[in-house]
Design a protein around this motif. Structure first.
Motif, PDB file in Angstrom:
ATOM      1  N   GLU A   1      44.506  58.107   7.882  1.00  0.00           N
ATOM      2  CA  GLU A   1      44.018  56.862   8.493  1.00  0.00           C
ATOM      3  C   GLU A   1      45.205  55.984   8.850  1.00  0.00           C
ATOM      4  O   GLU A   1      45.946  55.539   7.962  1.00  0.00           O
ATOM      5  CB  GLU A   1      43.096  56.136   7.501  1.00  0.00           C
ATOM      6  CG  GLU A   1      42.326  54.980   8.072  1.00  0.00           C
ATOM      7  CD  GLU A   1      41.419  55.364   9.233  1.00  0.00           C
ATOM      8  OE1 GLU A   1      41.797  55.062  10.371  1.00  0.00           O
ATOM      9  OE2 GLU A   1      40.350  55.982   9.008  1.00  0.00           O
TER      10      GLU A   1
ATOM     11  N   SER B   1      30.841  54.468  16.881  1.00  0.00           N
ATOM     12  CA  SER B   1      30.864  54.205  18.323  1.00  0.00           C
ATOM     13  C   SER B   1      31.562  55.366  19.013  1.00  0.00           C
ATOM     14  O   SER B   1      32.366  56.068  18.424  1.00  0.00           O
ATOM     15  CB  SER B   1      31.608  52.905  18.613  1.00  0.00           C
ATOM     16  OG  SER B   1      32.906  52.979  18.097  1.00  0.00           O
TER      17      SER B   1
ATOM     18  N   SER C   1      32.590  54.531  11.232  1.00  0.00           N
ATOM     19  CA  SER C   1      33.756  55.247  11.769  1.00  0.00           C
ATOM     20  C   SER C   1      33.341  56.184  12.864  1.00  0.00           C
ATOM     21  O   SER C   1      32.248  56.752  12.792  1.00  0.00           O
ATOM     22  CB  SER C   1      34.419  56.107  10.690  1.00  0.00           C
ATOM     23  OG  SER C   1      35.376  55.379   9.992  1.00  0.00           O
TER      24      SER C   1
ATOM     25  N   LEU D   1      40.720  49.582  10.314  1.00  0.00           N
ATOM     26  CA  LEU D   1      40.234  48.189  10.342  1.00  0.00           C
ATOM     27  C   LEU D   1      38.929  48.048   9.582  1.00  0.00           C
ATOM     28  O   LEU D   1      38.636  47.006   8.995  1.00  0.00           O
ATOM     29  CB  LEU D   1      39.998  47.757  11.799  1.00  0.00           C
ATOM     30  CG  LEU D   1      41.238  47.510  12.655  1.00  0.00           C
ATOM     31  CD1 LEU D   1      40.820  47.182  14.083  1.00  0.00           C
ATOM     32  CD2 LEU D   1      42.082  46.377  12.078  1.00  0.00           C
TER      33      LEU D   1
ATOM     34  N   GLU E   1      39.686  47.064  19.641  1.00  0.00           N
ATOM     35  CA  GLU E   1      39.120  46.020  18.767  1.00  0.00           C
ATOM     36  C   GLU E   1      40.160  44.915  18.542  1.00  0.00           C
ATOM     37  O   GLU E   1      39.865  43.725  18.641  1.00  0.00           O
ATOM     38  CB  GLU E   1      38.735  46.684  17.430  1.00  0.00           C
ATOM     39  CG  GLU E   1      38.211  45.759  16.368  1.00  0.00           C
ATOM     40  CD  GLU E   1      36.755  45.344  16.584  1.00  0.00           C
ATOM     41  OE1 GLU E   1      36.051  46.053  17.319  1.00  0.00           O
ATOM     42  OE2 GLU E   1      36.359  44.296  16.046  1.00  0.00           O
TER      43      GLU E   1
ATOM     44  N   ASN F   1      28.570  45.078  17.926  1.00  0.00           N
ATOM     45  CA  ASN F   1      29.370  44.357  16.933  1.00  0.00           C
ATOM     46  C   ASN F   1      28.537  43.577  15.912  1.00  0.00           C
ATOM     47  O   ASN F   1      28.812  43.628  14.714  1.00  0.00           O
ATOM     48  CB  ASN F   1      30.316  43.389  17.642  1.00  0.00           C
ATOM     49  CG  ASN F   1      31.396  44.146  18.379  1.00  0.00           C
ATOM     50  OD1 ASN F   1      31.786  45.229  17.945  1.00  0.00           O
ATOM     51  ND2 ASN F   1      31.873  43.611  19.477  1.00  0.00           N
TER      52      ASN F   1
ATOM     53  N   VAL G   1      27.755  54.684  10.897  1.00  0.00           N
ATOM     54  CA  VAL G   1      27.781  54.004  12.191  1.00  0.00           C
ATOM     55  C   VAL G   1      29.001  54.483  12.956  1.00  0.00           C
ATOM     56  O   VAL G   1      30.117  54.419  12.444  1.00  0.00           O
ATOM     57  CB  VAL G   1      27.887  52.475  11.999  1.00  0.00           C
ATOM     58  CG1 VAL G   1      27.620  51.767  13.305  1.00  0.00           C
ATOM     59  CG2 VAL G   1      26.946  51.997  10.920  1.00  0.00           C
TER      60      VAL G   1
ATOM     61  N   VAL H   1      26.886  45.937  13.510  1.00  0.00           N
ATOM     62  CA  VAL H   1      27.860  46.460  12.525  1.00  0.00           C
ATOM     63  C   VAL H   1      28.101  45.401  11.452  1.00  0.00           C
ATOM     64  O   VAL H   1      28.116  45.698  10.247  1.00  0.00           O
ATOM     65  CB  VAL H   1      29.197  46.870  13.218  1.00  0.00           C
ATOM     66  CG1 VAL H   1      30.268  47.174  12.186  1.00  0.00           C
ATOM     67  CG2 VAL H   1      28.984  48.066  14.131  1.00  0.00           C
TER      68      VAL H   1
HETATM   69  N1  UDP Z   1      33.421  50.454  15.265  1.00  0.00           N
HETATM   70  C1  UDP Z   1      32.326  49.864  15.876  1.00  0.00           C
HETATM   71  N2  UDP Z   1      31.173  50.545  15.934  1.00  0.00           N
HETATM   72  C2  UDP Z   1      31.059  51.764  15.414  1.00  0.00           C
HETATM   73  C3  UDP Z   1      32.174  52.375  14.777  1.00  0.00           C
HETATM   74  C4  UDP Z   1      33.355  51.687  14.724  1.00  0.00           C
HETATM   75  O1  UDP Z   1      32.392  48.748  16.360  1.00  0.00           O
HETATM   76  O2  UDP Z   1      29.970  52.327  15.524  1.00  0.00           O
HETATM   77  C5  UDP Z   1      34.655  49.678  15.177  1.00  0.00           C
HETATM   78  C6  UDP Z   1      34.974  49.319  13.739  1.00  0.00           C
HETATM   79  O3  UDP Z   1      34.169  48.245  13.308  1.00  0.00           O
HETATM   80  C7  UDP Z   1      36.458  49.021  13.858  1.00  0.00           C
HETATM   81  C8  UDP Z   1      36.923  49.984  14.943  1.00  0.00           C
HETATM   82  O4  UDP Z   1      35.762  50.383  15.661  1.00  0.00           O
HETATM   83  O5  UDP Z   1      36.639  47.685  14.290  1.00  0.00           O
HETATM   84  C9  UDP Z   1      37.554  51.221  14.342  1.00  0.00           C
HETATM   85  O6  UDP Z   1      38.844  50.936  13.968  1.00  0.00           O
HETATM   86  P1  UDP Z   1      39.588  51.707  12.820  1.00  0.00           P
HETATM   87  O7  UDP Z   1      40.965  51.162  12.743  1.00  0.00           O
HETATM   88  O8  UDP Z   1      38.798  51.639  11.571  1.00  0.00           O
HETATM   89  O9  UDP Z   1      39.591  53.247  13.258  1.00  0.00           O
HETATM   90  P2  UDP Z   1      39.984  54.030  14.607  1.00  0.00           P
HETATM   91  O10 UDP Z   1      38.672  54.302  15.284  1.00  0.00           O
HETATM   92  O11 UDP Z   1      40.887  53.160  15.417  1.00  0.00           O
HETATM   93  O12 UDP Z   1      40.618  55.278  14.129  1.00  0.00           O
END
Ligand code: UDP
Length: 414
Positions: A324, A268, A237, A328, A53, A304, A266, A307
């Protein structure tokens, strides 16, 4: 050759209404000190999670101020990614298993990636433990000895398992500089003489964070089947034990005893996260037949913009992580004027000013209390959201991340 990741075009000048002309001038001035250097970012995935991201914004912004920069992604098979996920878990302090066989797989793949690395970069920024052994193996292969190597670790190193630290410390020591996301993460064994704190950041102009009209929001929501007839509690997350999705459902159930609401989760799926689907199923089982719990994912069309829309229509955002690195998602929600209720850990505690732009909580009971309070004190919640947006603007937006990284490169390589 490793895969080169194409990134779109971005112009730093577009950010002037947010950060001001002088800040942009000073970015350009600093960049001129290192514009002869070739810079490469090396990470483990181009999709899913905070690192990719951030790089989708940082890389084009570096280009836009005249830097010669690119981004490549290492190769890995299931064996490698299971090993690095376990290593990640151990570094975040969980019990973890890494067998001799896994250590061999990690070394084998790191050596393979070192062989595949083909670059004329003067500075290589390696992200996270997946790439941590590459300079060591490049050195063994007699490659890139004059390159400045920087390790940027994005994970929560508050209380790492010592045996996880032991596994990578010799590799980390090969770097010329190390970058962490919080002062609490600096561990004597895992730092180099040059070590820095750089807070990650969100891109206020990306599709995920830009302003969108209510009309577009409604369209996006109806596409993914979300209505706003009940208050909305959201966690965005990956489905991952560190993000405690089961705990989020428990909190929601307690809140629902007093206020009828819906929960949007939500998540990904990241290509370097083999546990994702397993945990998705576990979360779905825990949610049961409750029609007010919506499990949403990129796989089902929640990208995106969706979200963005979901964060915008949320009444309260929760981040119930056990650990954590930064998170983000917290800044993303604050940027949209939403108060965030988050656990008092790692990067969440860096972003939430307790009682000001959200609440830091220690357990489920506190989370329930704070969410109930926010849902029943709408005006105060709006005020907190406004403060949150301001706080993110001052501290956690991409031009600031850019400035900090340029400072690190100047310090190490100029
Ligand atoms: N994200 C997304 N769609 C989702 C879940 C997460 O686009 O369904 C994005 C979220 O918006 C953020 C990133 O993935 O920009 C997750 O970054 P974060 O630092 O919160 O956690 P990480 O997954 O790196 O531990």
């Amino acid at each position: 050759m490793l895969n080169k990741i194409p990134v779109g075009h971005k112009s730093i000048d577009d950010y002037s209404s947010i950060i001001g002309f002088d800040y942009i001038q000073s970015l350009k001035q600093k960049a001129s000190k290192i514009n002869k250097l070739k810079i490469l970012h090396l990470s483990s995935t181009a999709y899913g999670g905070g690192v990719s991201e951030m790089l989708y914004t940082l890389v084009p912004l570096m280009k836009s101020i005249g830097l010669d920069v690119s981004w490549q992604v290492i190769t890995g098979d299931e064996e490698f990614f299971i090993t690095t996920k376990n290593l990640h878990n151990g570094l975040q302090g969980a019990d973890f298993i890494i067998t001799d066989y896994m250590v061999k797989a990690y070394k084998r793949r790191s050596k393979e990636n070192a062989k595949l690395l083909d670059t004329d970069a003067d500075v290589i920024i390696c992200h996270d433990p997946q790439t941590a052994a590459i300079p060591y193996f490049c050195d063994k292969l007699d490659k890139y000895k004059k390159t400045a190597w920087i390790w940027r670790c994005h994970i929560d190193l508050t209380c790492p398992h010592s045996s996880a630290v032991d596994l990578i410390k010799d590799y980390v020591n090969q770097f010329d500089g190390t970058v962490f996301s919080s002062p609490n993460y600096i561990k004597p064994e895992l730092k180099t003489d040059n070590h820095y704190i750089v807070y990650p950041a969100i891109d206020p102009l990306s599709p995920k964070n830009m302003d969108i009209s209510s009309h577009t929001i409604n369209e996006l929501l109806s596409k993914v089947g979300i209505k706003t007839d009940k208050p909305v509690l959201t966690q965005v997350s990956r489905f991952d034990p560190w993000k405690d999705p089961l705990g989020v459902i428990d909190v929601y159930r307690e809140v629902k005893k007093d206020i009828d609401l819906q929960l949007l989760m939500v998540a990904s799926m990241a290509s370097d996260d083999p546990e994702g689907w397993h945990y998705f199923e576990k979360t779905a089982r825990h949610a049961g037949n409750d029609l007010d719990i919506h499990l949403l994912s990129n796989v089902y069309g929640v990208g995106n913009l969706e979200v963005n829309a979901i964060q915008k229509i949320s009444d309260v955002v929760i981040q119930k992580s056990v650990r954590e690195g930064f998170g983000l998602v917290v800044s993303e929600a604050l940027w949209k004027g939403k108060p965030v209720v988050g656990t008092n850990v790692g990067g969440i505690a860096v972003q939430i000013v307790d009682g000001d732009n959200g609440f830091l909580i220690e357990n489920t009971t506190e989370a329930v209390q704070k969410i109930l309070w926010l849902l029943s004190h709408k005006q105060q919640a709006i005020k907190m959201g406004k403060k949150g947006k301001q706080y993110v603007k001052q501290n956690f937006i991409s031009p600031r991340n850019l400035m900090d990284i340029i400072d690190v490169i100047i310090d190490i390589a100029a």
